[in-house]
Design an enzyme around this catalytic site. Structure first.
Site, PDB file in Angstrom:
ATOM      1  N   LEU A  78       0.650  -1.178  -0.162  1.00  0.00           N
ATOM      2  CA  LEU A  78       0.003  -0.024   0.142  1.00  0.00           C
ATOM      3  C   LEU A  78       0.872   0.937  -0.082  1.00  0.00           C
ATOM      4  O   LEU A  78       0.850   2.294  -0.864  1.00  0.00           O
ATOM      5  CB  LEU A  78      -0.869  -0.007   1.296  1.00  0.00           C
ATOM      6  CG  LEU A  78      -1.680   1.241   1.507  1.00  0.00           C
ATOM      7  CD1 LEU A  78      -2.742   1.440   0.393  1.00  0.00           C
ATOM      8  CD2 LEU A  78      -2.544   1.124   2.754  1.00  0.00           C
ATOM      9  N   GLY A  88       5.910   8.398  -1.767  1.00  0.00           N
ATOM     10  CA  GLY A  88       5.163   9.657  -1.590  1.00  0.00           C
ATOM     11  C   GLY A  88       3.925   9.634  -0.910  1.00  0.00           C
ATOM     12  O   GLY A  88       3.492  10.453  -0.479  1.00  0.00           O
ATOM     13  N   HIS A 123      16.955  -4.130  33.676  1.00  0.00           N
ATOM     14  CA  HIS A 123      18.218  -5.053  33.564  1.00  0.00           C
ATOM     15  C   HIS A 123      19.207  -4.680  33.722  1.00  0.00           C
ATOM     16  O   HIS A 123      20.397  -5.070  33.550  1.00  0.00           O
ATOM     17  CB  HIS A 123      18.101  -5.805  32.057  1.00  0.00           C
ATOM     18  CG  HIS A 123      17.117  -6.916  32.105  1.00  0.00           C
ATOM     19  ND1 HIS A 123      15.599  -6.655  31.933  1.00  0.00           N
ATOM     20  CD2 HIS A 123      17.214  -8.232  31.985  1.00  0.00           C
ATOM     21  CE1 HIS A 123      15.334  -7.953  31.958  1.00  0.00           C
ATOM     22  NE2 HIS A 123      16.153  -8.622  31.917  1.00  0.00           N
ATOM     23  N   GLU A 182       1.125   0.128  10.153  1.00  0.00           N
ATOM     24  CA  GLU A 182      -0.482  -0.019  10.082  1.00  0.00           C
ATOM     25  C   GLU A 182      -1.170   1.170  10.455  1.00  0.00           C
ATOM     26  O   GLU A 182      -2.147   1.304  11.286  1.00  0.00           O
ATOM     27  CB  GLU A 182      -0.640  -1.252  11.126  1.00  0.00           C
ATOM     28  CG  GLU A 182       0.109  -2.453  10.572  1.00  0.00           C
ATOM     29  CD  GLU A 182      -1.036  -3.343   9.931  1.00  0.00           C
ATOM     30  OE1 GLU A 182      -2.169  -2.744   9.436  1.00  0.00           O
ATOM     31  OE2 GLU A 182      -0.268  -4.412   9.737  1.00  0.00           O
TER      32      GLU A 182
END
EC number: 1.3.8.5
Lengths: 277, 393
Positions: free
Chosen positions: B149, B153, B350, B375
């Site tokens: 998709l 640009g 950690h 997404e």
């Protein structure tokens, strides 16, 4: 020959869980703790399903003895490819007293009722590590047993088995019907596939049995043992290392001066760990 | 009897993420079924993915064999219809599965979710011939898919895409290029969004493999179309319907990506917890430090909140509720942001070790950072939600 295999599956605390002892010291915490199928039982189910896929047996029946939640374990077996499940309902106090002897009596009764050709079990459960159920079941049925199996092949009405024993690998040939217990290297259990899981849940083929029901299995679940804490020692006993060393030497155990002997005495909460003598 | 030497075959043990302990929410889900799905996914993640996660990241390996194994279990087309080889499950089942798989490797799971979206798109919008031609191979992962998709640009402004498709007889001739295509160059089926009407050079080619901060177990390349002829028979839906299809696909994609973030955060919280119980400073374990206790509590709370929002969004999408688009955007926005913070804080806990590639937590941080971007950026999520809130209806 019915071509039917009974596979015993036990619901145990998952191997990855950190076990905690109950505050009253009567056992380990099981409420809300993740449980799953005993890994050796998974191997047994996998072997049974493999035999069915090779068309050497016709039907795989998964059996579990325990409370309501044991049905989850049976469902996992169905999702791996078992055809039918039998849940022997044992709950509450009976479940606390359920051990290899009682389970083997149940399995023996079921084997006769289902006309089973083969009983496949895991070699031991990871919660109690008894390693007794398979052997006891075989004895009760007077069937041959192939325990610690790392290879199983059916040849006509006999079974060729490779057993993992202390000395190495033992090859034996036993008659059917028989009891086999699975060891670690027998196979690698498959993952249940999503379609199989859905099928297994649609499949309501899980019978319910109550062990004391007169028309059912007629197995008595008598508790075999009871755990009690030892009484605390009365005061005035010298438990120091020096005292024990003196006693040992006096008793003339004939120990070499260079030998390394480590003693550990546990009396209730008081543990005395001694070094070398 | 014959006695011979025993063969030794060591069992591989490694990091194993514990699934969440959850009471029956009583909301009518098929809880035993969900638990079984979750169990399979967690086992697969722990045994087949977690041991290789670091290697796939460092050597940039696209783990074809492992993904095909996952497909054998039904993970290739989780919400594709069974008649073309899919598993026919719900959005909620899917979310739970991806969350579990993500604890094994975020990057690979994210790719599997993209592949699933492509398969679903063809399943939902394709005609009989298209479904039968493409879906079975995609569900079994005999063929892998990419979703095209984004363009150089047009990212957030997807509607302004330029890739054109000009009709010539029974073919469309495609011209243009797509950017940041996951799996690009290594996959077999490309679902391409293009503008019908256009012109240009020849065939389909790929740009260089991008070097990324994370998501390294899937190759990312530009996909270039030069006079690329595609049969009209391969067009999904009607001309002009593409934008709607793309948007519908993204709703599910957003839940999936958010679920992947969830798995990473879940694994990171467990890693942080285990570290706090082991690491000692100032004469006691870090778990005795109140600040760290409180921090861990906040992390766990945000994790559970994210999880609930995602599962609600999955249900909303499944039931096709009117608020589905908004709630999927909310779930993506909230979960990806919060889960990144959780993983980041887990790394902090950690100490210096968290910065070493020997420890998995840094890979979780790197891998899920991009979930706040793709997404639909989290900024676009805000656009969608505010538009929904401010609309008159």
């Amino acid at each position: 020959m019915s071509g039917r295999v009974l596979v015993g599956v036990k619901r145990v605390i998952d191997y990855a869980v950190k076990i905690r002892v109950k505050p009253d010291n009567t056992g380990v915490v099981t409420d809300g703790v993740k449980h799953s199928m005993n890994p050796f039982c998974e191997i047994a189910v996998e072997e049974a399903v493999k035999l069915k896929e090779k068309k050497l047996i016709k039907e795989v029946v998964a059996v579990s003895c325990g409370p309501q939640q044991s049905q989850e374990t049976i469902r996992t077996a169905l999702a791996m490819g078992a055809d039918r499940g039998i849940h022997v309902d044992v709950s509450g106090k009976d479940y606390e007293n359920l051990g290899p002897l009682q389970v083997s009596k149940i399995l023996a009764a079921l084997a006769k009722q289902e006309d089973a050709q083969l009983i496949l079990l895991g070699k031991q459960a990871i919660d109690d590590d008894c390693n007794q159920t398979g052997q006891m079941t075989a004895a009760l049925l007077d069937w041959p047993q192939g325990t610690f199996a790392s290879e199983v092949s059916l040849e006509g009405d006999k079974i060729n088995l490779v057993r993992e024993i202390d000395g190495g690998l033992e090859h034996i040939k036993i008659n059917t019907p028989a009891v086999i217990t699975a060891d670690l290297r027998l196979n690698t259990p498959r993952y249940a596939t999503l379609p199989n899981i859905m099928d297994s849940l649609m499949n309501n083929e899980t019978e319910l049995h109550k062990p004391n029901h007169r028309t059912s299995l007629c197995v008595g679940l008598i508790p075999l043992f009871e755990t009690v804490a030892p009484e605390d020692m009365q005061g005035g006993t010298d438990r120091s290392g020096a005292m024990l060393r003196h006693t040992v030497l006096q008793s003339g155990l004939g120990l070499h001066t260079r030998s390394l002997v480590v003693f550990s005495i546990g009396i209730g909460k008081n543990k005395t760990k001694l070094g070398t003598v | 009897t014959i006695i011979q030497r025993k063969q030794k075959k060591p069992r591989k043990t490694g990091r194993r993420t514990k699934p969440p302990e959850e009471p029956d929410s009583g909301r009518g889900f098929h809880l035993p079924q969900l638990k079984e799905f979750q169990k399979v996914a967690f086992d697969f993640a722990a045994n087949e993915m977690a041991p290789h996660m670091a290697e796939w990241d460092q050597k940039e390996i696209f783990p074809v064999e492992t993904m095909r194994k996952a497909a054998q279990l039904g993970f290739g087309g989780i919400y594709v219809q069974p008649d073309v080889g899919g598993s026919g499950l719900s959005r909620l089942d899917t979310s739970i599965i991806f969350e579990a798989l993500s604890t094994g490797c975020v990057s690979t799971t994210a790719y599997i979710s993209i592949h699933n979206m492509c398969a679903w798109m063809i399943d939902s919008y394709g005609n009989k011939e298209q479904r039968e031609k493409f879906c079975p191979d995609l569900c079994s992962m005999e063929k892998f898919a990419s979703y095209c998709l984004t363009e150089p640009g047009s990212g957030s402004d997807a509607a302004s895409l330029l890739t054109s498709a000009q009709r010539k007889g029974d073919h469309y001739i495609l011209n243009g290029s797509k950017a940041f295509i996951s799996g690009g160059g290594d996959t077999d089926v490309y679902v391409v969004m293009c503008r019908t009407g256009g012109k240009g050079p020849k065939g389909i080619s790929f740009g260089k493999k991008e070097k990324k901060v994370g998501w390294n177990s899937q190759p990312t390349r530009a996909v270039i179309f030069e006079d690329c002829a595609v049969p009209v028979a391969n067009r999904l839906g009607e001309e002009g319907q593409g934008f709607n299809i793309a948007m519908k696909g993204l709703n599910g994609g957003r839940i999936n990506i958010a679920s992947c973030s969830l798995g990473a955060a879940h694994a990171s919280v467990q890693l942080a917890r285990d570290h706090l119980l082991v690491r000692k400073q100032f004469g006691e374990t870090l778990s005795n430090n109140q600040f760290l206790q409180f921090k861990l509590a906040e992390m766990a709370t945000k994790l559970v909140a994210s999880r609930l929002l995602i599962r609600e969004a999955a249900q909303a999408l499944q039931e096709d509720r009117p608020d589905a688009v908004a709630i999927c955007s909310m779930a993506k926005l909230f979960a990806t942001d919060e889960c990144f913070n959780i993983c980041n804080q887990a790394l902090q806990m950690h100490g210096g070790y968290g910065y070493l590639k020997d420890y998995a937590v840094q890979q979780f941080v790197r891998d899920i950072r991009v979930h706040q971007i793709l997404e639909g950026t989290n900024e676009v999520m805000r656009m969608i939600i505010s538009r929904n809130l401010l609309s008159e209806s």
